[in-house]
Enzyme design. Sequence first.
Site, mmCIF file in Angstrom:
data_model
loop_
_atom_site.group_PDB
_atom_site.id
_atom_site.type_symbol
_atom_site.label_atom_id
_atom_site.label_comp_id
_atom_site.label_asym_id
_atom_site.label_seq_id
_atom_site.Cartn_x
_atom_site.Cartn_y
_atom_site.Cartn_z
ATOM 1 C CD GLU A 74 38.271 28.708 54.230
ATOM 2 O OE1 GLU A 74 37.869 28.131 55.252
ATOM 3 O OE2 GLU A 74 37.563 29.469 53.576
ATOM 4 C CB CYS A 115 33.925 43.627 47.861
ATOM 5 S SG CYS A 115 35.306 44.126 46.800
ATOM 6 C CG PHE A 149 31.683 45.236 35.553
ATOM 7 C CD1 PHE A 149 32.872 45.873 35.262
ATOM 8 C CD2 PHE A 149 30.497 45.815 35.113
ATOM 9 C CE1 PHE A 149 32.892 47.061 34.532
ATOM 10 C CE2 PHE A 149 30.503 46.998 34.385
ATOM 11 C CZ PHE A 149 31.699 47.618 34.093
ATOM 12 C CB CYS A 170 38.758 28.208 43.797
ATOM 13 S SG CYS A 170 38.498 29.914 44.287
ATOM 14 C CB CYS A 190 33.613 39.779 49.488
ATOM 15 S SG CYS A 190 35.005 38.642 49.578
ATOM 16 N N GLY A 197 41.672 37.100 48.715
ATOM 17 C CA GLY A 197 42.661 38.106 48.349
ATOM 18 C C GLY A 197 42.523 38.662 46.947
ATOM 19 C CD GLU A 198 42.600 42.310 43.144
ATOM 20 O OE1 GLU A 198 41.370 42.276 43.135
ATOM 21 O OE2 GLU A 198 43.290 41.974 42.153
HETATM 22 N N1 SAH Z 1 39.723 39.576 44.824
HETATM 23 C C1 SAH Z 1 39.390 39.052 43.559
HETATM 24 C C2 SAH Z 1 39.267 37.545 43.542
HETATM 25 C C3 SAH Z 1 38.564 36.877 44.691
HETATM 26 S S1 SAH Z 1 36.825 37.003 44.763
HETATM 27 C C4 SAH Z 1 38.137 39.684 43.041
HETATM 28 O O1 SAH Z 1 37.482 40.398 43.797
HETATM 29 O O2 SAH Z 1 37.833 39.518 41.859
HETATM 30 C C5 SAH Z 1 36.214 35.941 43.455
HETATM 31 C C6 SAH Z 1 34.808 36.318 42.982
HETATM 32 O O3 SAH Z 1 33.802 36.003 43.963
HETATM 33 C C7 SAH Z 1 34.684 37.807 42.708
HETATM 34 O O4 SAH Z 1 33.978 38.049 41.513
HETATM 35 C C8 SAH Z 1 33.882 38.260 43.886
HETATM 36 O O5 SAH Z 1 33.275 39.478 43.632
HETATM 37 C C9 SAH Z 1 32.927 37.107 44.084
HETATM 38 N N2 SAH Z 1 32.273 37.112 45.399
HETATM 39 C C10 SAH Z 1 32.750 37.622 46.548
HETATM 40 N N3 SAH Z 1 31.855 37.426 47.557
HETATM 41 C C11 SAH Z 1 30.811 36.766 47.024
HETATM 42 C C12 SAH Z 1 29.602 36.238 47.567
HETATM 43 N N4 SAH Z 1 29.329 36.348 48.866
HETATM 44 N N5 SAH Z 1 28.748 35.605 46.733
HETATM 45 C C13 SAH Z 1 29.069 35.447 45.424
HETATM 46 N N6 SAH Z 1 30.199 35.899 44.858
HETATM 47 C C14 SAH Z 1 31.060 36.561 45.645
HETATM 48 FE FE1 SF4 Z 2 36.712 42.324 47.192
HETATM 49 FE FE2 SF4 Z 2 37.894 40.184 46.050
HETATM 50 FE FE3 SF4 Z 2 38.917 41.272 48.323
HETATM 51 FE FE4 SF4 Z 2 36.607 39.928 48.415
HETATM 52 S S1 SF4 Z 2 38.604 39.075 47.903
HETATM 53 S S2 SF4 Z 2 37.065 41.919 49.407
HETATM 54 S S3 SF4 Z 2 35.697 40.439 46.407
HETATM 55 S S4 SF4 Z 2 38.764 42.254 46.299
#
Ligand code: SAH
Ligand code: SF4
Length: 398
Positions: free
Chosen positions: A120, A144, A255, A133, A147, A200-201
């Site tokens: 997406e 996480c 963070f 984005c 997420c 993704g990361e």
């Molecule tokens: N993987 C990377 C980038 C994608 S996530 C990362 O983790 O930074 C982009 C942002 O959205 C990150 O700060 C993530 O922690 C936040 N995020 C993920 N799930 C979320 C949710 N359900 N509500 C709000 N922010 C969220």
């Molecule tokens: Fe964690 Fe970012 Fe992967 Fe979601 S996309 S699981 S926030 S590393």
Amino acid sequence: MTAPTPVTPPVTPDVLTIPRKQPDGGKRNLVGLPRDAMRAALIEMGTPEKQAKMRVGQIWAWIYERGVRDFDQMTNLSKAYRAELAETFEITIPEIVRKAESEDGTRKYLVRIAGGHEVETVYIPEEGRGTLCISSQVGCTLTCSFCHTGTQKLVRNLTAAEIVGQVMLARDDLGEWPEPGHHPKNETRLLSNIVLMGMGEPLYNFENVRDAMKIAMDPEGISLSRRRITLSTSGVVPEIARTAEEIGCLLAVSFHATTDEVRDRLVPINKRWNIEKLLEALRAYPKLSNSERITFEYVMLAGVNDSDEDAHRLIELIRGIPAKINLIPFNEWPGTEHKRSSNNRIRAFADIIYKAGYASPIRTPRGEDIMAACGQLKSDTERERKSRRQIEAETGAA
Ligand code: SAH
Ligand code: SF4
């Protein structure tokens, strides 16, 4: 190298990315090739070395400045050369298979990539700018706990073509390729900023993300300033210095917690590189100007990480780092265990940080009605899920 722990499996782009070079007989995609690779490909096709640089310049401008995908339209190249190119190469970007538009104007694209997988991409229009984005992987190796993408297994890394292709398909949809003779200026652009905050990361797909962003920044093409690109990482510490050196974009860090105990649970990569190691890497990030602070993303989860003590601890931890703290109200998704902190709690938290001298904007959730908000992305059709046991083991949730 030490043996990898289950928290961060050994993801290498070479294993997970489909080959850039097509098998014999297939046409090679020019999209996603850095300039030097495109030059080498043209020489391999038979372009005289002396001409190759100029040809790259011409083809590059057609693809990335004009949005042209058909060699026949490249009218400053001879007919014979165009025919040769068309026989050897293709210019292909991923396809939009579904588009949803939110009440607030946010657009979510479901994008199909090679192999039938889907990711997406979200376009967020704002006053005076528009942010895209983009995703860097199908699924994610990490888990996480808050997420949605984290519940989906990593299927594969996106190629550089599929990453920069998301920018190109959004420009197609927005009708934003300039007329001949016009060069896009940042001020007037619908798509003016990129955030690598989709699925993704990005730092587990470093080379492809780098090549794609270099293409997006190239002044003879899409021409977005490096200051308009923000890469968000969960904290892949060894790749942070490289991000500054090889991409040069702005950095955001997920963070989300102020003690290792809580961060281990929320962002399991913390078990590999804890808060101290992460902060050390951030302190070493090249000296940034005031407009180039590191963004600390902090998702507000009721009763988990949103107390006054957390706010005070956060200030202590980041002392000395040019930073802004972006508070993200948690966006719910089906099956999540977390709850969003109340507006009052978020405001009180923001206030403490603001009074300590840091900008503490609260991110307005966008596109919630179409499940396009941060952390809600997940391919509908992707059936492969992590097992509950795997998620629990990796997030430490009992
Ligand atoms: N993987 C990377 C980038 C994608 S996530 C990362 O983790 O930074 C982009 C942002 O959205 C990150 O700060 C993530 O922690 C936040 N995020 C993920 N799930 C979320 C949710 N359900 N509500 C709000 N922010 C969220
Ligand atoms: Fe964690 Fe970012 Fe992967 Fe979601 S996309 S699981 S926030 S590393």
